[in-house]
Design a protein around this motif. Structure first.
Motif, PDB file in Angstrom:
ATOM      1  N   PRO A   1       0.805  -1.227   0.000  1.00 58.14           N
ATOM      2  CA  PRO A   1       0.000   0.000   0.000  1.00 58.14           C
ATOM      3  C   PRO A   1       0.836   1.274   0.000  1.00 58.14           C
ATOM      4  O   PRO A   1       0.466   2.271  -0.637  1.00 58.14           O
TER       5      PRO A   1
ATOM      6  N   ALA B   1      -5.373  -0.070  -0.649  1.00 53.81           N
ATOM      7  CA  ALA B   1      -5.862  -0.555   0.642  1.00 53.81           C
ATOM      8  C   ALA B   1      -6.446  -1.962   0.590  1.00 53.81           C
ATOM      9  O   ALA B   1      -6.820  -2.514   1.624  1.00 53.81           O
TER      10      ALA B   1
ATOM     11  N   THR C   1      -7.919  -2.000   8.528  1.00 56.85           N
ATOM     12  CA  THR C   1      -6.912  -1.155   7.882  1.00 56.85           C
ATOM     13  C   THR C   1      -7.426  -0.364   6.683  1.00 56.85           C
ATOM     14  O   THR C   1      -6.860   0.673   6.348  1.00 56.85           O
TER      15      THR C   1
ATOM     16  N   TRP D   1      -6.004   3.282   5.817  1.00 56.26           N
ATOM     17  CA  TRP D   1      -5.217   3.557   4.620  1.00 56.26           C
ATOM     18  C   TRP D   1      -5.901   4.608   3.745  1.00 56.26           C
ATOM     19  O   TRP D   1      -5.237   5.488   3.183  1.00 56.26           O
TER      20      TRP D   1
END
Length: 317
Positions: free
Chosen positions: A240, A265, A300, A304
């Motif tokens: 990422p 992401a 996440t 992100w």
């Protein structure tokens, strides 16, 4: 905080639908025998209809850089991930045979369709979705060419698989958009294509959840702890950063930056499971990587997207 909640509200429905698919499989309402038929319909009918609808009168795709650059970047992003997985395959799996090769493919192929499409639509709008489908021409070509070659070593088979209905549909839609032929498509046909396309995403995400249920019991996560943490470190951690850096410094349109942000992401995809089954790979490794990165990405993806948007200087709609 408001931006984070907006991102979270775009992410959560996707995973709720996947969880519903998981539960439908558990109670046997969505049976294994239906998977092949539903997957073929989704990939070859519903999603191509969605792609055509988002592309065929998309003004952003009248810009030449939004036609040729996204597929190139998509292809390279998959290839880069496979190289990263290839370099650490022995460390992660203890093997350089089919197990290690499957790991490399699983790291490279992120979820480039089923999850990103609704996220891009919700966060950035239809122009970015059109560019996403063009971007995915490159990801599909990379998956079916580089991925198949890594496992099977047969260039002819790989190239035959790379020419498929979604790719042909995107090319056709780009031609219709560029030539102005969309003005001659009857309204009834437009409405039909749109309705079919709207079915594609929820159907596909339900199938993802069901397939996760099938393979969850096969995975010995304790004995494959290294596979799990290395896949998370690469797919959710290192890659990422690289893709968000591309989104900031690559000379490209804002729509491609938006697509790169969302794709950065994403967790690993389930398609490597199918490739491993078809071409002598290790489906269990592909399943482990897909499941663990997907579970971690629940937390996440919003982080992100928010951090990446601030770094790239993008605003959500």
């Amino acid at each position: 905080m408001a931006e984070f909640l907006k991102v979270l509200s775009a992410v959560v429905p996707v995973f709720l639908i996947a969880f519903l698919g998981f539960q439908l499989r558990r109670i046997n309402w969505l049976t294994k025998s239906a998977d092949d038929s539903l997957l073929k319909v989704s990939v070859n009918v519903l999603l191509p209809c969605l792609a055509f609808h988002k592309i065929y009168e998309n003004e952003a795709l009248l810009q030449p850089e939004n036609v040729w650059l996204p597929p190139v970047v998509g292809f390279l992003s998959i290839g880069l991930g496979m190289v990263a997985g290839w370099l650490v395959r022995k460390f992660a799996t203890g093997s350089t045979d089919s197990k290690g090769r499957t790991f490399a493919i699983s790291i490279g192929v992120y979820n480039f369709g089923f999850v990103p499409i609704p996220l891009v639509d919700s966060l950035f709008g239809e122009s970015a979705v059109g560019v996403l489908f063009v971007f995915n021409v490159g990801t599909l070509l990379a998956m079916w060419s580089l991925g198949v070659m890594l496992l099977h070593g047969d260039l002819r088979t790989a190239m035959r698989k790379a020419i498929n209905v979604p790719v042909v549909t995107v090319v056709l839609a780009l031609v219709v958009n560029a030539t102005g032929l969309h003005a001659y498509i009857p309204g009834l046909a437009n409405d039909t294509i749109k309705m079919l396309g709207l079915c594609g995403i929820p159907m596909s995400i339900l199938l993802i959840g069901a397939m996760m249920k099938d393979h969850f019991a096969e995975c010995e996560f304790r004995s494959s702890f290294r596979v799990c943490w290395v896949s998370v470190a690469l797919r959710i951690g290192l890659l990422p950063v690289v893709m968000i850096a591309l989104a900031r410094w690559l000379p490209c349109s804002i729509e491609l930056r938006q697509v790169l942000l969302v794709q950065a992401a994403m967790p690993s995809a389930i398609f490597p499971i199918l490739i491993a089954r078809l071409y002598g790979g290790n489906p269990v490794v592909a399943t482990q990587v897909a499941i663990v990165t997907t579970l971690v990405s629940l937390g996440t993806i919003p982080l992100w997207l928010r951090a990446g948007a601030a770094f790239v200087d993008l605003d959500f709609e």
